[in-house]
Design a protein around this motif. Structure first.
Motif, PDB file in Angstrom:
ATOM      1  N   ARG A 154      -5.696  -5.500  10.916  1.00  0.00           N
ATOM      2  CA  ARG A 154      -6.311  -5.306   9.603  1.00  0.00           C
ATOM      3  C   ARG A 154      -5.400  -5.908   8.543  1.00  0.00           C
ATOM      4  O   ARG A 154      -4.191  -5.732   8.593  1.00  0.00           O
ATOM      5  CB  ARG A 154      -6.514  -3.821   9.317  1.00  0.00           C
ATOM      6  N   PRO A 188       0.405   0.446   8.237  1.00  0.00           N
ATOM      7  CA  PRO A 188      -0.494  -0.679   8.513  1.00  0.00           C
ATOM      8  C   PRO A 188      -1.008  -0.659   9.955  1.00  0.00           C
ATOM      9  O   PRO A 188      -0.285  -0.332  10.880  1.00  0.00           O
ATOM     10  CB  PRO A 188       0.378  -1.903   8.278  1.00  0.00           C
ATOM     11  N   CYS A 238       2.219  -9.296   3.224  1.00  0.00           N
ATOM     12  CA  CYS A 238       0.918  -9.565   2.625  1.00  0.00           C
ATOM     13  C   CYS A 238       0.177 -10.617   3.448  1.00  0.00           C
ATOM     14  O   CYS A 238       0.732 -11.655   3.787  1.00  0.00           O
ATOM     15  CB  CYS A 238       1.098 -10.035   1.183  1.00  0.00           C
ATOM     16  N   SER A 239      -1.076 -10.337   3.748  1.00  0.00           N
ATOM     17  CA  SER A 239      -1.892 -11.256   4.539  1.00  0.00           C
ATOM     18  C   SER A 239      -2.305 -12.482   3.747  1.00  0.00           C
ATOM     19  O   SER A 239      -2.755 -13.471   4.326  1.00  0.00           O
ATOM     20  CB  SER A 239      -3.148 -10.537   5.040  1.00  0.00           C
ATOM     21  N   VAL A 281      -3.323  -6.586   5.123  1.00  0.00           N
ATOM     22  CA  VAL A 281      -2.598  -5.789   4.133  1.00  0.00           C
ATOM     23  C   VAL A 281      -2.283  -6.731   2.983  1.00  0.00           C
ATOM     24  O   VAL A 281      -1.856  -7.862   3.213  1.00  0.00           O
ATOM     25  CB  VAL A 281      -1.286  -5.226   4.722  1.00  0.00           C
ATOM     26  N   TYR A 282      -2.528  -6.282   1.747  1.00  0.00           N
ATOM     27  CA  TYR A 282      -2.298  -7.119   0.585  1.00  0.00           C
ATOM     28  C   TYR A 282      -1.271  -6.483  -0.335  1.00  0.00           C
ATOM     29  O   TYR A 282      -1.242  -5.264  -0.503  1.00  0.00           O
ATOM     30  CB  TYR A 282      -3.605  -7.344  -0.181  1.00  0.00           C
ATOM     31  N   ALA A 287       5.493  -4.028   4.962  1.00  0.00           N
ATOM     32  CA  ALA A 287       4.403  -4.855   5.476  1.00  0.00           C
ATOM     33  C   ALA A 287       4.558  -6.259   4.917  1.00  0.00           C
ATOM     34  O   ALA A 287       5.369  -6.499   4.024  1.00  0.00           O
ATOM     35  CB  ALA A 287       3.058  -4.267   5.070  1.00  0.00           C
ATOM     36  N   VAL A 294       3.687  -0.444   1.381  1.00  0.00           N
ATOM     37  CA  VAL A 294       2.381   0.180   1.170  1.00  0.00           C
ATOM     38  C   VAL A 294       2.462   1.662   1.506  1.00  0.00           C
ATOM     39  O   VAL A 294       3.273   2.070   2.339  1.00  0.00           O
ATOM     40  CB  VAL A 294       1.300  -0.517   2.033  1.00  0.00           C
TER      41      VAL A 294
END
Length: 58
Positions: free
Chosen positions: A42, A38, A25-26, A44-45, A23, A34
């Motif tokens: 939404r 995902p 990171c936003s 994802v951090y 993913a 992760v």
């Protein structure tokens, strides 16, 4: 012993390896992995940014 609720309780190492998904990171735009798939739309951090977005525990 009769196990009525086999899915309850913490994961054990016998469950096998966790599946990780790539993913971005936003927050910082770094690539990360992760332990869930995902969902589009939404955030994802990454491990570093997640604490900044968690609600404080009391």
């Amino acid at each position: 012993m009769d196990e009525r609720y086999p899915s309850r309780g913490p994961r054990s190492f016998q469950d096998g390896p966790r599946e990780f998904h790539k993913a971005v990171c936003s927050d910082c735009s770094k690539e990360c992995e992760v332990p869930f798939k995902p969902t589009e739309g939404r955030p994802v951090y990454c491990r570093d940014c997640l604490p900044k977005h968690r609600k404080p525990r009391y």
